[in-house]
Design a protein around this motif. Sequence first.
Motif: not given
Length: 230
Positions: A136-149
């Motif tokens: 879940r935590q890795r999914l959270g990070l993936a979510q934060a990385l959407i849009g290549a911030p």
Amino acid sequence: MTHRIEINAVSKSFGAVQAVRDVSFSLAEGEIVALVGHNGAGKTTLIKLMLGLIRPTSGTVRVLGGDPAADPTVRARLGYLPENVSFNPALTGRETLSFYAALKRAPSRQVAELLDRVGLSAAADRRVRTYSKGMRQRLGLAQALIGAPQVLLLDEPTTGLDPALRRDFYGFLDELRAGGATILLSSHALSELEGRADHIVIMGQGVKIADGTLDALRGIARLPTRIRVR
Ligand code: ATP
């Protein structure tokens, strides 16, 4: 050196509560900086200011050269992992990321790329309810990385993770930094930041108590007892 985040003499009050008082610090491009402090120290308030969700009562917040509260193009270049992020357990990992990709108007190919990047490809079509805490935590990070911030703001991302998962997590942050990301994370635990953060901003009751490398912070007697560096 280019500063990606500049917090300059920032105060923020909510009615009578002064959550942050005259705080200044900055993050250079490619730095990993940690905000450390107890509950109520002002960490989440600072992150909300950097996200542009709230405006300072006084002082200035500059992120990627602009004002995040006034400029949506700045906000679009930020990735955010909230504290205790929770996902709809009935959605699959892929559906969850697709939802965030649509929200951020990011290309849908990023969904598969990010699932792969955080090691969730094999579990992509399983419902989130079957995911372990680490997944879940890795999914959270993936979510934060959407849009290549270009800037990542992570609110207590390692709370509740065991030491092995924390190691994996910090390894992943190093990879992101190598890819050019600037990362601010908040934490309760100074000890886990050894060798991980370029500098550490220690907050206590809304005020910045210290700012430096872990080595420089060692021995500062006025640090709150529970976050004193050993
Ligand atoms: P935690 O580890 O619990 O997240 P924190 O360091 O992130 O703590 P903040 O959430 O920034 O701390 O809170 C700082 C202070 O400001 C606290 O006293 C909190 O109660 C207060 N505060 C934060 N947001 C608001 C708000 N919207 N309205 C009123 N008070 C607030």
